[in-house]
Design an enzyme around this catalytic site. Structure first.
Site, PDB file in Angstrom:
ATOM      1  N   TYR A 104      27.245  39.317  38.964  1.00 44.94           N
ATOM      2  CA  TYR A 104      28.521  38.520  39.156  1.00 44.94           C
ATOM      3  C   TYR A 104      29.508  39.641  39.784  1.00 44.94           C
ATOM      4  CZ  TYR A 104      33.129  37.363  37.458  1.00 44.94           C
ATOM      5  OH  TYR A 104      34.454  36.918  37.485  1.00 44.94           O
ATOM      6  N   SER A 117      37.732  40.313  40.579  1.00 48.42           N
ATOM      7  CA  SER A 117      37.527  40.825  39.147  1.00 48.42           C
ATOM      8  C   SER A 117      37.479  42.356  38.859  1.00 48.42           C
ATOM      9  CB  SER A 117      36.030  40.143  38.732  1.00 48.42           C
ATOM     10  OG  SER A 117      35.780  40.613  37.237  1.00 48.42           O
TER      11      SER A 117
END
Length: 342
Positions: free
Chosen positions: A153, A128
C-alpha cells in the site's frame, strides 16, 4: 469552480463534499465505485447524507474503467480535481496485492491522463503517512527520504507521488499531494482502529493491540482534514523562479502531535464509561510503530493548523457511532443514494 471528487462515498470524500457544498458555490461531481472492501451500507448512507444539495451530483464509476474515465473528462471540464479514491488498508494489501496495482496505480494514471488531456487547473490527490516506512527520524517531513516502504500500500502511494511529479514536469499539470495521517471522526472507515475499538468496547468484546500496545499515531480529525483540503485546492503550485522546478507540491496533513495507542484506549474508556478488555499481540507485517507529522509547511502555506485534540475528536466519533448504530440511522436505512445522478 467545477470540481471533481473521486471516492465521494468514502470517508474523506463524503466529508469534503459536504464541506464544499455547504460553504461554496462550486459545482461538484463525485464518483465512486462503491466496492465491497468494507460494508457498502455505510457508503450508501454517506451518499444519502449528501442528499439535498443542488450543487452536488454523483456518478458511479470505477477509476480503472479507462473508457468511462475518458468519457467523464470529455463530457465535463473541471477546474479542480480532488482525487481521494484508492484501495486503502495496509494489511489487506498483504493478501490482495493485485487490487492495489489496479486502483492505486492504473486508477491514478487514468486520473492523471484525464487531467492532462483536459488541462485541469489543479489536481489535488491523496497520499499517505505510510510512505515514510522505515524512516526513524521524527517528526516526518516531506523532505525525508521515503524509499523504504514496509507495505505494498505504501509503495503504491509513493508511486502515485512519482507519477504526479512526472506529469507536472512533462505537461505543466499543477499537482499537490497530501500525506494524510490516521484520519478519524464521524462516518469513519470500519476497518480503522478507532472504529473497531469502539465497536468492541461497546459490545463487551476484547480489542487487539499490536506490538503489545507500544505504538503511536498522529491522529487527525476529519474536519481538520477537509479544512486543509479546502484551503489547498486554491493554492495552485507554479514552476520555480527559474522555471526548472515543476508545478508540484507535497504536504503532510496531520495534527502534529502523536498519541500512544494506550492513551487512545484510555480516552475511549473515559468517553464510553466502559473498561476495555485488551488482547496484546505481536507487531503485524506492514505496520509502522510510530507516525508524527511536521505540519509547519501546511501552516505557512494556508494559515491553518489542525487543532482538534483526540479527547474531543473521540467524543464526537463515539456520539456519532451510537447514533448511527443504536439510534435511527442504522445500516438497514442505507438504501440507494438520493443524490442527483451525474
Amino acid at each position: 469552480m467545477k470540481v471533481l471528487i473521486t471516492g465521494m462515498a468514502g470517508f474523506i470524500g463524503h466529508a469534503l463534499a459536504r464541506r464544499l457544498a455547504e460553504a461554496t458555490q462550486h459545482d461538484i461531481l463525485g464518483i465512486d465505485n462503491l466496492n465491497t472492501y468494507y460494508d457498502v451500507a455505510i457508503k450508501r448512507a454517506r451518499l444519502n447524507d449528501l442528499a439535498g444539495f443542488d450543487n452536488l451530483r454523483f456518478q458511479r464509476l470505477d477509476l480503472t474503467d479507462s473508457a468511462g474515465m475518458q468519457r467523464l473528462f470529455a463530457e465535463s471540464r473541471f477546474d479542480c480535481v480532488i482525487h481521494l479514491a484508492a484501495q486503502a488498508g495496509v494489511r489487506y494489501s498483504l493478501d490482495h496485492p493485485e487490487v492495489y496495482g489496479q486502483s492505486n496505480l492504473i486508477g491514478h494514471l487514468n486520473v492523471l491522463e484525464g487531467c492532462r488531456r483536459q488541462q485541469v487547473g489543479h489536481l489535488v490527490y491523496a497520499s499517505s503517512s505510510s510512505v515514510y516506512g522505515r524512516n526513524a527520524k521524527v517528526p516526518f517531513t516531506v523532505e525525508d527520504s521515503v524509499d523504504q516502504p514496509v507495505s505494498l500500500y505504501a509503495a503504491t502511494k509513493k508511486s502515485s507521488e512519482l507519477m504526479a511529479h512526472a506529469y507536472s514536469h512533462l505537461y505543466d499539470l499543477p499537482t499537490t499531494g497530501l500525506r494524510f495521517f490516521t484520519v478519524y471522526g464521524p462516518w469513519g472507515r470500519p476497518d480503522m482502529a478507532l472504529y473497531k475499538f469502539t465497536r468492541n468496547i461497546l459490545e463487551g468484546r476484547p480489542i487487539e493491540l499490536y506490538n503489545q500496545g507500544d505504538m503511536s499515531r498522529d491522529f487527525t480529525y476529519i474536519d481538520d482534514i477537509t479544512e486543509s483540503i479546502a484551503r489547498i485546492m486554491d493554492l495552485v503550485p507554479g514552476r520555480g523562479k527559474d522555471g526548472s522546478d515543476p508545478p508540484y507540491k507535497l504536504y503532510n496533513i496531520g495534527h502534529g502531535s502523536p498519541v500512544s495507542l494506550m492513551a487512545l484506549v484510555r480516552t475511549l474508556e473515559e468517553t464510553t464509561g466502559l473498561e476495555a478488555r485488551c488482547d496484546y499481540l505481536p507487531m503485524q507485517a506492514g505496520d509502522m510503530q510510530h507516525t508524527w507529522a511536521d505540519v509547519e509547511p501546511l501552516f505557512a502555506a494556508t494559515g491553518f493548523r489542525p487543532r482538534t485534540d483526540v479527547a474531543e475528536g473521540v467524543r464526537r466519533f463515539v456520539a456519532w457511532y451510537r447514533h448511527y448504530y443504536e439510534g435511527t440511522a442504522t445500516p438497514a436505512d442505507a438504501r440507494l443514494p438520493l443524490l442527483r445522478l451525474g
